[in-house]
Design an enzyme around this catalytic site. Structure first.
Site, PDB file in Angstrom:
ATOM      1  N   SER A 162       6.668   7.605  12.916  1.00 29.72           N
ATOM      2  CA  SER A 162       6.641   6.247  12.115  1.00 29.72           C
ATOM      3  C   SER A 162       7.226   5.120  12.867  1.00 29.72           C
ATOM      4  CB  SER A 162       7.046   6.308  10.624  1.00 29.72           C
ATOM      5  OG  SER A 162       8.274   5.808  10.503  1.00 29.72           O
ATOM      6  N   ARG A 211      -0.271  13.105  10.108  1.00 28.71           N
ATOM      7  CA  ARG A 211       0.971  13.549  10.079  1.00 28.71           C
ATOM      8  C   ARG A 211       1.146  14.745   9.263  1.00 28.71           C
ATOM      9  NH1 ARG A 211       3.637   7.906  11.210  1.00 28.71           N
ATOM     10  NH2 ARG A 211       3.182   7.964  13.412  1.00 28.71           N
ATOM     11  N   ASP A 246       4.036  -1.020  11.305  1.00 25.95           N
ATOM     12  CA  ASP A 246       3.457   0.358  11.168  1.00 25.95           C
ATOM     13  C   ASP A 246       2.934   0.969  12.202  1.00 25.95           C
ATOM     14  OD1 ASP A 246       2.850   1.934   8.134  1.00 25.95           O
ATOM     15  OD2 ASP A 246       1.750   2.411   9.852  1.00 25.95           O
ATOM     16  N   ASP A 268       0.844  -1.325   0.104  1.00 22.32           N
ATOM     17  CA  ASP A 268       0.013   0.043   0.034  1.00 22.32           C
ATOM     18  C   ASP A 268       0.736   1.482   0.055  1.00 22.32           C
ATOM     19  OD1 ASP A 268       1.052  -0.387   2.557  1.00 22.32           O
ATOM     20  OD2 ASP A 268      -0.947  -0.063   3.516  1.00 22.32           O
ATOM     21  N   HIS A 269       2.074   1.058   0.361  1.00 18.19           N
ATOM     22  CA  HIS A 269       2.949   2.412   0.551  1.00 18.19           C
ATOM     23  C   HIS A 269       3.694   2.876  -1.016  1.00 18.19           C
ATOM     24  CE1 HIS A 269       2.229   1.941   4.863  1.00 18.19           C
ATOM     25  NE2 HIS A 269       3.099   3.094   4.956  1.00 18.19           N
ATOM     26  N   ARG A 274       9.382   2.992  11.179  1.00 22.99           N
ATOM     27  CA  ARG A 274      10.283   2.599  10.358  1.00 22.99           C
ATOM     28  C   ARG A 274      11.643   2.403  11.111  1.00 22.99           C
ATOM     29  NH1 ARG A 274       9.882   8.352   7.461  1.00 22.99           N
ATOM     30  NH2 ARG A 274       8.035   7.668   7.678  1.00 22.99           N
TER      31      ARG A 274
HETATM   32  C1  MIC Z   1       4.021   6.717   8.067  1.00 20.10           C
HETATM   33  O1  MIC Z   1       2.996   6.936   8.290  1.00 20.10           O
HETATM   34  O2  MIC Z   1       4.812   7.445   8.697  1.00 20.10           O
HETATM   35  C2  MIC Z   1       4.307   5.177   7.673  1.00 20.10           C
HETATM   36  C3  MIC Z   1       4.896   5.226   6.248  1.00 20.10           C
HETATM   37  O3  MIC Z   1       3.229   4.356   7.659  1.00 20.10           O
HETATM   38  C4  MIC Z   1       5.228   4.587   8.632  1.00 20.10           C
HETATM   39  C5  MIC Z   1       6.065   3.239   8.079  1.00 20.10           C
HETATM   40  C6  MIC Z   1       7.254   3.343   7.242  1.00 20.10           C
HETATM   41  O4  MIC Z   1       8.033   4.326   7.663  1.00 20.10           O
HETATM   42  O5  MIC Z   1       7.367   2.509   6.363  1.00 20.10           O
HETATM   43  C7  MIC Z   1       4.709   4.282   9.850  1.00 20.10           C
HETATM   44  O6  MIC Z   1       3.819   4.837  10.209  1.00 20.10           O
HETATM   45  O7  MIC Z   1       5.076   3.335  10.850  1.00 20.10           O
HETATM   46 FE1  SF4 Z   2       0.144   4.830   4.974  1.00 15.09          FE
HETATM   47 FE2  SF4 Z   2       1.149   5.683   7.133  1.00 15.09          FE
HETATM   48 FE3  SF4 Z   2      -0.279   7.290   5.902  1.00 15.09          FE
HETATM   49 FE4  SF4 Z   2      -1.542   5.350   7.186  1.00 15.09          FE
HETATM   50  S1  SF4 Z   2      -0.102   6.961   8.157  1.00 15.09           S
HETATM   51  S2  SF4 Z   2      -2.000   6.058   5.104  1.00 15.09           S
HETATM   52  S3  SF4 Z   2       0.149   3.796   6.951  1.00 15.09           S
HETATM   53  S4  SF4 Z   2       1.718   6.393   5.071  1.00 15.09           S
END
Ligand code: MIC
Ligand code: SF4
Length: 649
Positions: free
Chosen positions: A540, A379, A119, A64-65, A542
């Site tokens: 996140s 975010r 995530d 999905d990313h 990550r």
């Molecule tokens: C995000 O919303 O920052 C992400 C991208 O979903 C991350 C995960 C990632 O960095 O792959 C998260 O929320 O953990």
């Molecule tokens: Fe995707 Fe992270 Fe955004 Fe949720 S917050 S939609 S998991 S990138």
């Protein structure tokens, strides 16, 4: 003494330790989820564990990313993920099927179960009455291999909801109110448990919006009861049998309780660049808006999109507004199409994006220079939209819809003056369900060959903790540094499975010379040391925010305080998180200072005071660390994979 929902669920899953808030416990993980951006590394680590099949009740691998796919890298990763899923007994959710959290809520979430996801928004599952926790990929890999998940037994904060939301005021405003109250700092080790009369006035997707964004407060998770509303949602998903009741005892004891009156909630917005910067929409009224993005795992449900579709019906997006929609799932898209919502949105000029993370992670739809972008996501960190000078505001779908029509920040309640009625969308009794985008693993996976494209490298190995840390402060950063600051997502995410390449973007938004400096220090055989303020590693999950620093030879980060998932990730990769004993010592160390931490290995082994010598300034200060015995061993071994290998000997 009565128990709350969180305690009840966790106690059923504890395999080490006991319910004692503040102490480390280990729990059995029933379900796992991964997404492609964190999943590729997680599965490489899982493969390194040598297990033939996942040991959970259910594991799902979502794509999905990284679905924009400029270049071959992401498509290669998707193929790798698909082959790994088939080989090891994991359900694969193809690109196009939707955002992991939304899809998991629809198709797999079960009240009373535990879910671990790579995530940070995994707590979305709390909307259905499960304990759903976000973690680094390596922790999820361990859970898939049958290992427990270690966490600090949480301090549960009970949120008693009263009353009912007024028209035009939304679940998003409720969680923004929570962020105003609790802020993004200082909630590590806590969980929000919702209860009270107000719960029954909220649908499951509304509850999920609230649990999703609890992540921004830094709590371990947020949980709602599972009641008749949950049952109706599961029934509408054709999963009534997955329902069970989850409720707190009437005499349950909590760490703290607060009341929140839903009828007093007004439209709110988080202003740049933190989800904790809250103002009322009224205060921001009249500001010109350039972009409106509807979607993300926070607000992309059927109800969210139908609400907006009904508000904008018969209107066209204001000429200055680019109106983007990313539906949360294929199911959402199909249902709004069948119920006429999609037509309204298209007629209003919406740019329909894929059912994926899309704009939320800044890999598409970056706004113009200095743009004001209204987003229903969770975010608004600096640069996350893909445009560093953009000003992103987090709002409800109702507030987003109002700006689509007026081109300005508008309190949605004022739409009534324009003759627009509040749409009060009801949840369907039955969703149209079509599950063919899931690929179930075959009975006999022996013949499956794992596909590995050229972008995939082995996970880098880390070195054991040396006797002493000797190096330089490569960077000194302020409070509330997020993992988006440490390692950016967006277009750079395609290098997630290529750690040497991805490391080149470390701290890019903060300091464009960071990598060159860090490389020089690494090449000279010294350690890179980071110094930070409060709440280091927000946001996140990550693990690359620890993995890439590890690759660059970092062994210690010294901060005023750390966030939960990032702390776990640092430890997993053999980097010790140290906190200043006296916060004022933060001001006595600068970027470029030569630092030594003598006898660190002995100190970790035997306990005792840890002193940091600042050779440049000729000073010394004390630091502390809070590690369980297990974590000490992990740090000494150089990280979790090395520790597991040692234990297997
Ligand atoms: C995000 O919303 O920052 C992400 C991208 O979903 C991350 C995960 C990632 O960095 O792959 C998260 O929320 O953990
Ligand atoms: Fe995707 Fe992270 Fe955004 Fe949720 S917050 S939609 S998991 S990138």
């Amino acid at each position: 003494m009565g128990k709350g929902i969180v305690q009840k669920i966790l106690e059923k899953h504890i395999v080490e330790g006991k319910w004692e808030p503040g102490k480390e416990i280990a729990i059995k993980v029933d379900q796992t989820l991964t997404q492609d951006a964190t999943g590729t590394m997680a599965y490489l680590q899982f493969e390194a564990m040598g297990v033939s099949k996942v040991k959970t009740e259910l594991s799902v691998s979502y794509v999905d990313h990284n679905t924009v796919q400029i270049g071959f890298e992401n498509a290669d990763d998707h193929k790798y993920l698909q082959s790994v899923a088939a080989k090891y007994g994991i359900i694969y959710s193809r690109a196009g099927n939707g955002i992991c959290h939304q899809v998991h809520l629809e198709r797999f979430g079960k009240p009373g179960k535990t879910l671990l996801g790579s995530d940070s928004h995994t707590p979305t599952g709390g909307g259905i009455g499960m304990v759903a926790i976000g973690a680094g990929g390596l922790d999820v890999a361990v859970a898939m291999a049958g290992g427990p998940f270690y966490l600090t037994c949480p301090k549960v904060i009970k949120v008693n909801l009263k009353g009912k939301l007024k028209p035009w005021c939304a679940a998003k405003d409720v969680v923004l109110k929570m962020l105003e109250t609790f802020t993004t700092k200082g909630n590590v080790g806590c969980v929000f448990e919702y209860g009270g009369e107000g719960v029954k006035t909220l649908s499951v997707p509304e509850r999920a919006t609230i649990t999703n964004m609890g992540a921004e407060c830094g709590v371990t998770t947020s949980v709602f009861p599972s009641d008749e509303t949950t049952k109706a949602f599961l029934k509408a998903q054709g999963r009534e049998n997955d329902w069970s009741e989850m409720k707190a005892d009437s005499d349950a004891q909590y760490f703290k309780e607060i009341d929140l009156d839903l009828s007093e909630i007004v439209p709110l917005a988080a202003y740049p660049h933190s989800p904790g910067n809250i103002k009322t929409v009224k205060e921001l009224e009249g500001m010109d808006v350039d972009q409106v993005c509807l979607g993300s795992c926070t607000n992309s449900s059927y109800k969210d999109l139908m609400t907006v579709a009904n508000i904008v019906k018969g209107h066209i997006a204001h000429p200055n507004v680019s109106f983007v929609i990313a539906p949360g799932s294929k199911q959402v898209l199909e249902n709004i199409a069948r119920d006429g919502g999609l037509t309204n949105l298209i007629s209003a000029g919406a740019r329909i994006a894929e059912s994926a993370c899309g704009f939320c992670i800044g890999n598409s739809q970056s706004p113009k220079t200095d743009a004001v972008s209204l987003r229903t996501s969770n975010r608004n960190f600096l640069g996350r939209s893909g445009t560093k000078s953009a000003q992103a505001y987090l709002v409800s779908p109702e507030t987003a819809a109002a700006a689509v029509i007026t081109g300005k920040m508008t309190d949605p309640r004022d739409l009534e003056k324009m003759g627009i009625k509040y749409p009060d969308v009801q949840m369907p009794e039955k969703f149209y369900i079509e599950d063919s985008m899931f690929i179930y693993p075959p009975e006999n996976p022996e013949k499956i060959k794992i596909y590995r494209g050229p972008n995939i490298g082995d996970p880098p190995a880390s070195l054991p903790m040396p006797d002493e840390i000797k190096g330089e402060v490569t960077i000194k950063v302020e409070d509330q540094i997020t993992t988006d600051h440490i390692i950016p997502a967006g277009a750079k995410m395609k290098y997630r499975s290529n750690v040497p390449k991805y490391s080149e973007f470390l701290f890019e938004v903060v300091d464009s010379n960071f990598y060159d400096r860090a490389k020089k220090i690494k090449d000279s055989g010294k350690h890179n040391i980071f110094v930070a303020g409060l709440s280091y590693g927000q946001g996140s999950s990550r693990e690359h925010a620890a993995l890439c620093p590890m690759y660059m030879g970092t062994k210690a980060v010294i901060a005023k305080s750390f966030e939960r998932i990032h702390t776990a990730n640092l430890i997993n990769f053999g980097i010790i998180p140290l906190t200043f004993k006296n916060e004022s010592d933060y001001s006595k160390v600068d970027q470029g200072d030569d630092i030594e931490i003598p006898d660190i290995k002995t100190a970790i082994k035997n306990g005792g005071v840890l002193k940091v010598k600042n050779k440049t300034k000729g000073t010394e200060f004390e630091v502390e660390y809070n590690l369980s015995d297990r974590q000490r061993e992990i740090i000494l071994a150089g990280g979790t994979l090395a520790y597991m290998k040692e234990k297997a000997k």
